[in-house]
Write a protein that holds these residues in place. Structure first.
Motif, PDB file in Angstrom:
ATOM      1  N   GLU A  69       0.948  -1.237  -0.054  1.00 36.34           N
ATOM      2  CA  GLU A  69      -0.075   0.013  -0.023  1.00 36.34           C
ATOM      3  C   GLU A  69       0.795   1.199  -0.134  1.00 36.34           C
ATOM      4  OE1 GLU A  69      -3.221   2.273   2.845  1.00 36.34           O
ATOM      5  OE2 GLU A  69      -3.231   0.317   2.854  1.00 36.34           O
ATOM      6  N   LEU A  70       0.818   2.062  -0.954  1.00 34.95           N
ATOM      7  CA  LEU A  70       1.653   3.393  -1.189  1.00 34.95           C
ATOM      8  C   LEU A  70       0.867   4.469  -0.511  1.00 34.95           C
ATOM      9  CD1 LEU A  70       2.785   3.117  -4.963  1.00 34.95           C
ATOM     10  CD2 LEU A  70       3.965   2.426  -2.947  1.00 34.95           C
ATOM     11  N   LEU A  71      -0.370   4.623  -0.596  1.00 27.94           N
ATOM     12  CA  LEU A  71      -1.101   5.790  -0.170  1.00 27.94           C
ATOM     13  C   LEU A  71      -2.432   5.495   0.051  1.00 27.94           C
ATOM     14  CD1 LEU A  71      -0.872   9.094   0.204  1.00 27.94           C
ATOM     15  CD2 LEU A  71      -1.265   9.226  -2.167  1.00 27.94           C
ATOM     16  N   ASP A  72      -3.111   6.173   1.354  1.00 32.27           N
ATOM     17  CA  ASP A  72      -4.537   6.065   1.549  1.00 32.27           C
ATOM     18  C   ASP A  72      -5.111   7.299   1.158  1.00 32.27           C
ATOM     19  OD1 ASP A  72      -7.060   5.854   2.368  1.00 32.27           O
ATOM     20  OD2 ASP A  72      -6.682   5.209   4.246  1.00 32.27           O
ATOM     21  N   LEU A  73      -5.840   7.492  -0.092  1.00 33.58           N
ATOM     22  CA  LEU A  73      -6.116   8.699  -0.518  1.00 33.58           C
ATOM     23  C   LEU A  73      -7.438   9.571   0.198  1.00 33.58           C
ATOM     24  CD1 LEU A  73      -4.819   7.139  -3.057  1.00 33.58           C
ATOM     25  CD2 LEU A  73      -6.323   8.556  -4.591  1.00 33.58           C
ATOM     26  N   ARG A  74      -7.945   8.610   1.212  1.00 36.23           N
ATOM     27  CA  ARG A  74      -8.752   9.340   2.433  1.00 36.23           C
ATOM     28  C   ARG A  74      -8.186  10.571   3.100  1.00 36.23           C
ATOM     29  NH1 ARG A  74     -11.012   3.644   4.228  1.00 36.23           N
ATOM     30  NH2 ARG A  74      -8.953   3.330   4.247  1.00 36.23           N
TER      31      ARG A  74
END
Length: 242
Positions: free
Chosen positions: A117-122
């Motif tokens: 997982e690179l990024l949580d866009l939330r």
């Protein structure tokens, strides 16, 4: 494209800490529950504040991506990833190439390959569509937008509205929403145009408001989304191509 962390929860965290400290300062003897609640507020607010001030950087560019967040830090070339994907949960995941050495904690939403997982866009200010556009532009065909298309989500979703004072008549709203969802789920271009026109005509004439009815803001937002979905061209695959 540089991505920026959202600060939306920061004011609430500060309020929790200040409120908890104030209660602790004023609490008298025997106020065990009040003290425990205040301590909980201070701890919760403190955790959020610590997370907000920790280093964060996420940059998408022609050569690759630069990541600096808790648990992951580095600069990676596009060829170091076999694939990248954005899922319905708002997570950007990447399938690392052999030998990269990243710990995989997620799965590619299309084929189930182990991914990081690179990024949580939330947790960022930029919209998922903006991030997806940048990844499509720079990743050399490695990126897949695996989110369910908006039209499909709205077609199968149960859209619930809060009943409030001075709200829209429920019967007319239900009729508009159901016809729009039917057009999205089963209709062709003509049915979609007709459903959109019906919504536009109803709004132009003014949807009746009663003493109690559906929350006006919620209905307006839902009808906006339905109109946008009815206008969009039907699509079955959002995978990018080179």
């Amino acid at each position: 494209m540089e991505v920026h962390r959202s600060r939306g929860t920061l004011p609430l965290a500060v309020a929790c800490v200040l409120g908890g400290v104030t209660v602790l300062a004023l609490a008298g003897e025997g106020s065990v529950l009040r003290v425990l609640a205040a301590l909980g507020a201070v701890v919760l607010g403190g955790v959020v504040l610590v997370g907000a001030v920790r280093p964060f950087r996420f940059l998408i560019g022609p050569a690759g991506i630069e990541v600096r967040r808790p648990g992951l830090r580095g600069t990676y070339r596009w060829e170091q990833f076999e694939a990248l994907a954005l899922d319905d949960a708002g997570r950007l995941v990447a399938v690392p190439a052999a030998g990269l050495g990243l710990r995989t904690t997620a799965r590619h939403p299309r084929d189930g390959r182990a991914a990081v997982e690179l990024l949580d866009l939330r947790q960022i200010r930029e919209s998922p569509d903006d991030v997806a556009a940048a990844l499509s532009r720079y990743s050399g065909g490695r990126f897949t937008d695996a989110r369910t298309p908006v039209a499909a989500r709205l077609a199968g979703a149960e859209i619930d509205f809060t009943v409030a004072l001075r709200g829209y008549f429920t019967a007319q709203v239900d009729q508009l929403v159901h016809r729009a969802q039917d057009a999205l789920a089963q209709g062709g271009p003509a049915e979609r145009r007709a459903a959109r026109a019906e919504i536009e005509q109803a709004r132009a004439a003014g949807i009746p408001v009663g003493l109690r009815g559906y929350d006006v803001g919620q209905v307006d937002a839902a009808l906006d989304a339905l109109c946008a979905a009815l206008t969009a061209e039907p699509t079955t695959d959002r995978e990018t191509t080179t």
